[in-house]
Design an enzyme around this catalytic site. Structure first.
Site, PDB file in Angstrom:
ATOM      1  N   ASP A  81      46.668  26.057  -1.824  1.00 55.35           N
ATOM      2  CA  ASP A  81      45.368  25.399  -1.955  1.00 55.35           C
ATOM      3  C   ASP A  81      44.942  25.483  -3.526  1.00 55.35           C
ATOM      4  OD1 ASP A  81      43.201  23.998  -1.250  1.00 55.35           O
ATOM      5  OD2 ASP A  81      41.805  25.817  -0.948  1.00 55.35           O
ATOM      6  N   HIS A  82      44.418  24.193  -3.949  1.00 54.04           N
ATOM      7  CA  HIS A  82      43.959  23.952  -5.327  1.00 54.04           C
ATOM      8  C   HIS A  82      44.833  24.638  -6.553  1.00 54.04           C
ATOM      9  CE1 HIS A  82      40.303  21.604  -4.637  1.00 54.04           C
ATOM     10  NE2 HIS A  82      40.216  22.418  -3.655  1.00 54.04           N
ATOM     11  N   HIS A 178      32.153  22.039  -1.993  1.00 55.44           N
ATOM     12  CA  HIS A 178      32.679  23.165  -1.481  1.00 55.44           C
ATOM     13  C   HIS A 178      31.724  24.174  -1.479  1.00 55.44           C
ATOM     14  CE1 HIS A 178      36.630  22.199  -3.749  1.00 55.44           C
ATOM     15  NE2 HIS A 178      37.018  22.259  -2.568  1.00 55.44           N
ATOM     16  N   HIS A 206      37.923  18.363   2.078  1.00 51.89           N
ATOM     17  CA  HIS A 206      37.652  19.621   1.728  1.00 51.89           C
ATOM     18  C   HIS A 206      36.037  19.818   1.940  1.00 51.89           C
ATOM     19  CE1 HIS A 206      41.233  21.024  -1.173  1.00 51.89           C
ATOM     20  NE2 HIS A 206      41.615  19.689  -0.432  1.00 51.89           N
ATOM     21  N   SER A 209      32.961  23.570   5.681  1.00 54.48           N
ATOM     22  CA  SER A 209      31.496  24.605   6.096  1.00 54.48           C
ATOM     23  C   SER A 209      30.376  23.724   5.875  1.00 54.48           C
ATOM     24  CB  SER A 209      31.670  25.639   5.047  1.00 54.48           C
ATOM     25  OG  SER A 209      32.689  26.693   5.005  1.00 54.48           O
ATOM     26  N   ASN A 228      39.587  21.611   5.497  1.00 62.72           N
ATOM     27  CA  ASN A 228      39.738  22.917   4.645  1.00 62.72           C
ATOM     28  C   ASN A 228      38.257  23.634   5.080  1.00 62.72           C
ATOM     29  OD1 ASN A 228      41.896  21.737   3.360  1.00 62.72           O
ATOM     30  ND2 ASN A 228      41.359  22.625   1.577  1.00 62.72           N
ATOM     31  N   VAL A 229      38.529  25.061   5.398  1.00 61.56           N
ATOM     32  CA  VAL A 229      37.269  25.932   6.035  1.00 61.56           C
ATOM     33  C   VAL A 229      37.412  27.085   5.268  1.00 61.56           C
ATOM     34  CG1 VAL A 229      36.248  26.879   7.733  1.00 61.56           C
ATOM     35  CG2 VAL A 229      37.050  24.728   8.230  1.00 61.56           C
ATOM     36  N   THR A 231      34.204  28.962   3.287  1.00 64.14           N
ATOM     37  CA  THR A 231      32.998  29.737   3.134  1.00 64.14           C
ATOM     38  C   THR A 231      32.271  30.295   4.341  1.00 64.14           C
ATOM     39  OG1 THR A 231      32.376  28.360   1.294  1.00 64.14           O
ATOM     40  CG2 THR A 231      30.633  29.699   1.939  1.00 64.14           C
TER      41      THR A 231
HETATM   42 ZN    ZN Z   1      38.982  22.377  -1.822  1.00 63.74          ZN
END
Ligand code: ZN
Length: 278
Positions: A81-82, A178, A206, A209, A228-229, A231
């Site tokens: 990721d990232h 994010h 992304h 959450s 993407n999960v 937090t």
């Molecule tokens: Zn991200």
């Protein structure tokens, strides 16, 4: 079984469902993600961010996840990721990641295209699929990601970007953040629809959450295949540990870690079911 993320997402695109990509930091987070995916009979993506490379034994971690994925009864992939550095991408490819995200979103579009194209050519030679991002997510509360600009994805730029780089899936910025939202989320599903009209590869969201469930469902109907999960899962574990330490005497670490895993599983299951349209 361990699968290529691209194949997993193309199936999701055809079936109009979303796959959870859970950010992981430890054995327990990986075990929780795979266990929940098996219970719900859905594919799952195990995502490790480049930002954890300084503190995680990446080769050892990849070997562990790959072994657990091979044994799993559902499709599992291992995703970087990232990543901002080419060295991290090469390192992930060398130790068997299924896919990598090159985040060139801080660069001007032309430079992002040039860098992403180079990464994609290398990754494809190794049979690894590539995610990239244009636009940039803002940072909400409790996030562990870099601060972004909150610039939404321009559909025409997205089209040119995909055509010129050859990436396999694209992260679109449509107003998610994010971390947790501060104030009312403004998710632009109409913009996502316009991106989907001009980009035919699977799309990625992304910032799962805290995103309202209705918006998640709409996003999946408009081409989002990977969500993407991070937090919310972290918060569930940490808040559980806080009450735990307030109420109990000295516990053994093994018990604490097991409990932390159990606290994450219902949150992960909530997302997995939502994304699968259950
Ligand atoms: Zn991200």
């Amino acid at each position: 079984m361990l699968v290529n993320t691209k194949d997993m997402l193309i199936n999701a695109q055809k079936g109009k469902y979303g796959v959870a990509a859970f950010n992981v930091y430890s054995l327990e987070t990986v075990q929780a993600a795979i266990r929940v995916a098996e219970q719900e009979d859905t594919p799952v993506i195990i995502a490790l961010g480049e930002r954890y490379f300084p503190t995680v034994d990446v080769e050892g971690f990849a070997a562990m996840v790959r072994a657990m994925a091979e044994k799993a009864s559902v499709p599992v992939s291992l995703h970087l990721d990232h990543a901002y550095e080419k060295e991290s991408i090469i390192r992930a490819i060398r130790c068997g990641f299924s896919s990598v995200m090159f985040d060139g979103s801080t660069h001007p579009l032309e430079e992002n295209i040039r860098l992403t194209k180079e990464i994609t050519e290398i990754a494809h030679m190794a049979g690894v699929s590539v995610e990239a991002e244009i636009g940039s997510l803002a940072k909400g509360a409790f996030s562990d990601e870099e601060e972004g600009t909150g610039t939404l994805t321009d559909p025409e730029s997205a089209k040119a970007f995909v055509e010129q780089t050859g990436v396999d899936f694209l992260a679109a910025a449509i107003g998610t953040v994010h971390g947790m939202y501060q104030g009312e989320p403004k998710i632009d599903i109409e913009l996502l629809g316009r991106i989907q009209q001009v980009v035919d590869i699977p799309l990625v969201l992304h910032g799962g959450s805290g995103t309202p469930e209705e918006k998640v469902r709409e996003a999946i109907q408009s081409g989002i295949t990977k969500i993407n999960v991070n937090t919310e899962v972290s918060m569930a574990a940490v808040s559980h540990l806080q009450t735990y330490f307030e109420n109990k005497d000295m516990m053994h670490l093994s018990t604490v870690m097991e409990d932390m895993q159990r606290a994450m599983e219902p949150v992960m299951a909530k997302f997995v079911r939502l994304f699968a349209g259950k």
